[in-house]
Design an enzyme around this catalytic site. Structure first.
Site: not given
Ligand SMILES: Cc1ncc(COP(=O)(O)O)c(C=O)c1O
Length: 412
Positions: A122, A200, A203, A226, A367
């Site tokens: 992401h 990370d 998800q 989430k 993203c």
């Molecule tokens: C794999 C992954 N990492 C990081 C993020 C970033 O999350 P946030 O927007 O809550 O900071 C997302 C958000 O969709 C994501 O899917």
């Protein structure tokens, strides 16, 4: 087995209707809906003990402080860390990764060092490392995604690790492909190369049991919104020695032990990273979300989502001109995310027709532009993503909507 009918009653938004159509919410990878237990917890805080934390020597402030710390204890237990002192509250996963990239990276990355990420990240796990690499004149390398299995390419990983990168930052679960990376194995390999690991978990933590101690990653990030909790609160976990060695990024009230006219000393972890008034209601609501997930059971949630995902993939497999992206149905390493395209139709048109039928899906680059462009070779993709309240009936509605899209655009 989850009692999905019972669970859905806890989520007020799932029974709303637009233009006579009941909503089918299939954009859970973007954010989740909130149960009444979370909504009521936040409302109760505002109604009966709204006060700043740490500061007041009076009952409602003490109660708010206790509830905020209790939520950190719940987050620590959820991912199996030793203590809440390793749980820093941030705005979200993005904020947490930035804090790590700047706070840890500035002290540890020098000119010519390598930073390793993957093609399935992401943007929030790409851009902070690009910024750091630019600032320190370091080299940003990528582990390739295998174009047929949609998993990380082993050979490319070995090559990346041969350069002894200072850090390997990778996603536990891809928000586009649904690929579940073997975080424990990847962490072990990185550690053998002397590399620090940032995982990370944006998800993964919402959808499956995650034991960060067992995985062994050094730094970990995820978001409350989430996982049934409120927005504006996220977690940076890092091993104690890493957090202690990191400089704070934001300074001011609450994060200090003492302030003299020319210098200051920092508070203990995690507080040295939480300057200013905290998102108290966010933390308390997050604690209620963790309670809810624990009561349902993370393993039950994972099993339910696997069933729905298999059903969705099987249903889509029979439709001509529809292509899905991600590990095969039989793969155990597949989360509740189904990205797809319909040949000859832009994903925004797909999402618009879905919306006209009351079905909320995501369309765009998610993203993850490097993944969408270089790996999937698409301008954009459509995506359905599931959660504990998703149903087979919602998948059937999505399949009908795909058929409507094809009819509208005369795709045979
Ligand atoms: C794999 C992954 N990492 C990081 C993020 C970033 O999350 P946030 O927007 O809550 O900071 C997302 C958000 O969709 C994501 O899917």
């Amino acid at each position: 087995m989850l009692d999905v009918d019972r669970i859905r009653k806890d989520f007020p938004l799932l029974s709303i209707e637009y233009g006579g159509k009941k909503i089918a919410y299939l954009d859970n990878a973007a954010t989740s809906q909130k149960p009444v237990q979370v909504i009521d917890k936040i409302s109760d805080y505002y109604r009966t003990y709204n006060a700043n934390i740490h500061r007041g020597i009076y009952k409602i402030s003490e109660k708010a402080t206790e509830a905020y710390i209790e939520s950190k204890e719940k987050a620590a237990k959820l991912i199996n860390t030793d203590s809440y002192s390793e749980i820093v509250y941030t705005k979200n996963a993005t904020d947490a990764i930035n804090l790590a990239a700047i706070g840890w990276g500035t002290n540890n990355i020098k000119k010519g060092d390598h930073i390793l990420i993957t093609e399935m990240e992401h943007h929030s796990n790409i851009v902070p490392w690009q910024m750091l690499a630019k600032k320190r004149e370091a080299v940003l390398d990528y582990v390739n995604v295998d174009r047929s299995t949609y998993t990380l390419d082993e050979e490319s990983l070995e090559k990346g690790l041969e350069k002894n990168p200072k850090i390997f930052a990778f996603t536990h679960v891809s928000n586009v492909l649904g690929t579940i990376n073997d975080a424990k194995k990847l962490t072990r390999k990185a550690h053998e190369a002397g590399t620090v690991v940032l995982l990370d978990g944006a998800q993964s933590v919402p959808h499956m049991g995650v034991d960060i101690k067992d995985i062994g990653a050094d730094i970990f990030a995820f978001s409350s919104h989430k996982m049934l909790g409120p927005a504006g609160i996220g977690v940076l976990y890092a091993k104690r020695d890493i957090l202690e060695s990191m400089d704070p990024l934001i300074t001011g009230g609450d994060m200090i032990l003492s302030v003299e006219k020319q210098s200051s000393t920092w508070n203990d972890i995690p507080w040295k990273f939480e300057a200013g008034t905290s998102n108290v209601e966010g933390g308390i609501g997050f604690g209620a979300a963790i309670d809810y997930l624990n009561a349902v059971g993370m393993d039950n949630i994972k099993t339910h989502e696997t069933g729905i995902t298999k059903y969705a993939l099987e249903s889509l497999a029979g439709i001509e001109k529809v292509k899905t992206y991600g590990p095969a149905i039989e793969s155990a390493a597949k989360g509740g995310i189904v990205s797809f395209s319909i040949q000859g139709v832009h994903p925004h048109d797909i999402a618009t027709i879905f919306d006209s039928q009351g079905i909320a899906i995501r369309a765009g680059h998610h993203c993850a532009m490097p993944l969408i462009k270089s790996v999937l070779e698409l301008p954009a993709a459509a995506r359905m993503s599931f959660y504990l309240y998703s149903t087979m009936e919602e998948v059937d509605r999505a399949v009908q909507a795909i058929k409507s899209v094809k009819e509208t655009f005369h795709i045979r």
